[in-house]
Structures are given as structure tokens and as C-alpha cells.
Design a protein around this motif. Structure first.
Motif, PDB file in Angstrom:
ATOM      1  N   VAL A 126       0.863  -1.185   0.000  1.00 23.15           N
ATOM      2  CA  VAL A 126       0.000   0.000   0.000  1.00 23.15           C
ATOM      3  C   VAL A 126       0.899   1.235   0.000  1.00 23.15           C
ATOM      4  N   SER A 127       0.304   2.382  -0.262  1.00 23.58           N
ATOM      5  CA  SER A 127       1.078   3.625  -0.253  1.00 23.58           C
ATOM      6  C   SER A 127       1.434   3.997   1.184  1.00 23.58           C
ATOM      7  N   ARG A 128       2.444   4.862   1.339  1.00 25.71           N
ATOM      8  CA  ARG A 128       2.826   5.300   2.676  1.00 25.71           C
ATOM      9  C   ARG A 128       1.703   6.134   3.316  1.00 25.71           C
ATOM     10  N   ALA A 129       0.950   6.836   2.482  1.00 24.60           N
ATOM     11  CA  ALA A 129      -0.171   7.613   3.009  1.00 24.60           C
ATOM     12  C   ALA A 129      -1.228   6.690   3.624  1.00 24.60           C
ATOM     13  N   GLU A 130      -1.515   5.585   2.927  1.00 21.82           N
ATOM     14  CA  GLU A 130      -2.494   4.639   3.474  1.00 21.82           C
ATOM     15  C   GLU A 130      -1.941   3.944   4.713  1.00 21.82           C
ATOM     16  N   ALA A 131      -0.630   3.621   4.695  1.00 20.92           N
ATOM     17  CA  ALA A 131      -0.010   2.991   5.864  1.00 20.92           C
ATOM     18  C   ALA A 131      -0.090   3.922   7.073  1.00 20.92           C
ATOM     19  N   ARG A 132       0.102   5.210   6.847  1.00 21.13           N
ATOM     20  CA  ARG A 132       0.004   6.163   7.954  1.00 21.13           C
ATOM     21  C   ARG A 132      -1.436   6.263   8.461  1.00 21.13           C
TER      22      ARG A 132
END
Length: 330
Positions: A126-132
Motif C-alpha cells: 500500500v502507499s505510505r499515506a495509506e499505511a500512515r
């Protein structure tokens, strides 16, 4: 509604440590099953083999420890001997562990957000934005205020109770099927302990997770679990529904644990500690390992203790306390 499927099936598991003092039988031929969505307590004194059982399931044993016999089937797949890469893919995603010391989970030099995001990215593309976002949501679920700001904080900026909440949040990131909690509230004060117990039980039910709660304190698990397994000297000596085990313990060791709990002792009555100490893992006697501490012991206890059933309750004892209460000393 169909009954829950068997999630974890442990059969004849033995975990030994080969040392200069001899073979330490940390876990000695134990078998049990955990069903989907079930919350189970694994209790016993320090050194009884509870944590090693959890480490064995997750493949976290360090040499000289090794599984010598038995199988650990998770959703039908035997984890014993599973290649390291496959075990890493499973660990943290489908089976997670909450350690007694949250600093076994947290890196002191990395921010909470970095650690949580890396945990997400280790298993999901997943993207880092979604991980955050997932990390922030997980912190909010365990009751941490201002989760967006706390992602940028470091472990030393959290209290002990908050660090443990972060460790729980990390365990929840992938909604695992099974969480093994290794005495995660032992070092916390009673109020914080109660809050975390309530939150973990709520989250387990909300996300349909099974939970094994490891503890030395029967009083702690009494209001959390549906079933209790009592472990002594590497063996499970009693197991059954929580009400049966607490109200009518069949094994003298279980009765001794209950008699030593202040909250379960009648007002004005002295506590009844279990005499002596558990035998060292390399010096356990033949037969019942509890025989030297048990006032019921006789010649029959020197051979392998028989097993039996009392309703749904399993016991391993030559003299099960079928008609006694926990007030009787061990």
C-alpha cells in the motif's frame, strides 16, 4: 449458526533447551485447541512454560531452544519446520504477539509512526499515506488521544501504559486471526491494567479475533476469558470453562493458585500459599511434577498422572479434587 472452526491445533508439543546442566524441558508434551474468536487464558507460575509455548507457536525460539516433538497446526498448516520466509509472512499478519515489555516491540530511536508504517508495509503493498492512515486509526482504536500527533512521537515520550497500548495497536494493524498476549499488563498499575483488559476484550470481539492471554494471575484472566488452561512444570494440568475451573478446580495446583489470591479468599481468612518451589526443568521427578508440594500426593503420583474429564473440564492428576472448592489448600 455453525460452531467456530478450529483455528490452532497444538498436539504433543515439546520444546527443550539443551544446556550444560542437562536438557531443560520447558514445554513437555502439551496438546490444546483454540477455536475461531475464542478467548483463552494460559496461567501458571513463572517458569511453567507459558511464554515458551507462545514463542514456539510463533517460531521465535532462539538456540539452544528447539521443538523436539509435536505439531502446531494453524488453519490446517503445520508451523513446525515451516521455512523462515513463510513464517515471517505469517507472523504479525495472521498471528501477532503482544509482549510483556512493550520495548520488545518498539525501537527507541524510531518514531511510533515510522515503526507502525513499516509494519504495515512489511505485509501489504500500500502507499505510505495509506499505511500512515491505518497506523493513525489503530492508535485511535486503543484509546490514544490525538493519534495524528502521537505518530511523530518517540517511545520515551509515552508512559508505560501508553507504550503497551501502542504495542497492542501494532498487533492489530493487520486484523490477525490470533493474538498471543504474554502478560502485557504485569508491570502496570491496577487501574491501567483494568482499562487495557477491557479494551483488548472489546477489540477481539469487534474484529473476530481469537486471543490467548498468558498470565500468572488467575484473578486477572477470570473476567476476560471463556476457557482456562493451567500450566505447571511444562505441562497443562487442568483445562476447562472458566466458571468450572474457578468454582471447582480439579487439580491441587489450581486450587493452590486460587487459595493464594486475596480477592478470592474470605474476609478474615489467611492466604494459603503453595509450599516450596517448582522443580527445575532438568530435575523434574517422574510422574506428577507437583507431588513434592501437594498434601494429597502418595505412591500413585510417582507414576504418570492419569487424565480424566469432569464435564467439559480436563485434569491430569491421580487425586482430582472433584468435590472440593478453591478454599482448600494445595
Amino acid at each position: 449458526m455453525s460452531s467456530p472452526e478450529i483455528l490452532l491445533d497444538v498436539a504433543h508439543l515439546s520444546t527443550h533447551f539443551e544446556t550444560r546442566r542437562g536438557v531443560m524441558k520447558a514445554v513437555d508434551d502439551i496438546s490444546f485447541r483454540i477455536h475461531e474468536r475464542e478467548i483463552v487464558g494460559l496461567v501458571g507460575e513463572s517458569g511453567s512454560g507459558k511464554s515458551i509455548t507462545g514463542f514456539s507457536i510463533l517460531g521465535l525460539l532462539d538456540p539452544p531452544g528447539r521443538i523436539v516433538t509435536g505439531s502446531i497446526r494453524f488453519k490446517g498448516q503445520d508451523l513446525v519446520g515451516l521455512p523462515a520466509a513463510q513464517m515471517r509472512a505469517l507472523r504479525g499478519k495472521r498471528i501477532a504477539m503482544i509482549f510483556q515489555d512493550p520495548m520488545m516491540t518498539l525501537n527507541p530511536v524510531l518514531s511510533i509512526g515510522t515503526q507502525m508504517m513499516e509494519t504495515v508495509l512489511a505485509h501489504d503493498k500500500v502507499s505510505r499515506a495509506e499505511a500512515r492512515q491505518r497506523s493513525r486509526d489503530a492508535l485511535g482504536m486503543v484509546g490514544i488521544a490525538s493519534p495524528e500527533e502521537r505518530l511523530d512521537a518517540y517511545p520515551h515520550q509515552f508512559s508505560g501504559g501508553m507504550r503497551q497500548r501502542v504495542a497492542i495497536a501494532i498487533a492489530l494493524l493487520h486484523r490477525p486471526d490470533l493474538i498471543i498476549a504474554d502478560e502485557p499488563t504485569t508491570a502496570l498499575d491496577v487501574t491501567i491494567q483494568s482499562q487495557i483488559l477491557f479494551e483488548v476484550k472489546r477489540l477481539a470481539r469487534e474484529f473476530n479475533m481469537a486471543l490467548i492471554w498468558i498470565s500468572h494471575d488467575l484473578g486477572v484472566v477470570a473476567g476476560l476469558v471463556s476457557r482456562i488452561m493451567v500450566m505447571y512444570a511444562g505441562r497443562i494440568v487442568e483445562a476447562g470453562p472458566v466458571s468450572s475451573v474457578l468454582d471447582q478446580p480439579a487439580h491441587p495446583y489450581t486450587a493452590g493458585l486460587l487459595a493464594a489470591i486475596p480477592a478470592m479468599t474470605p474476609k478474615g481468612m489467611p492466604l494459603q500459599p503453595i509450599p516450596g518451589m517448582a522443580p527445575a526443568p532438568n530435575l523434574r521427578p517422574a510422574g506428577c511434577a507437583f507431588q513434592d508440594r501437594c498434601r494429597h500426593a502418595d505412591a500413585a503420583c510417582q507414576s504418570t498422572p492419569p487424565t480424566g474429564m469432569l464435564g467439559e473440564q480436563y485434569w491430569q492428576c491421580a487425586h482430582p479434587l472433584i468435590h472440593t472448592s478453591h478454599k482448600e489448600p494445595a
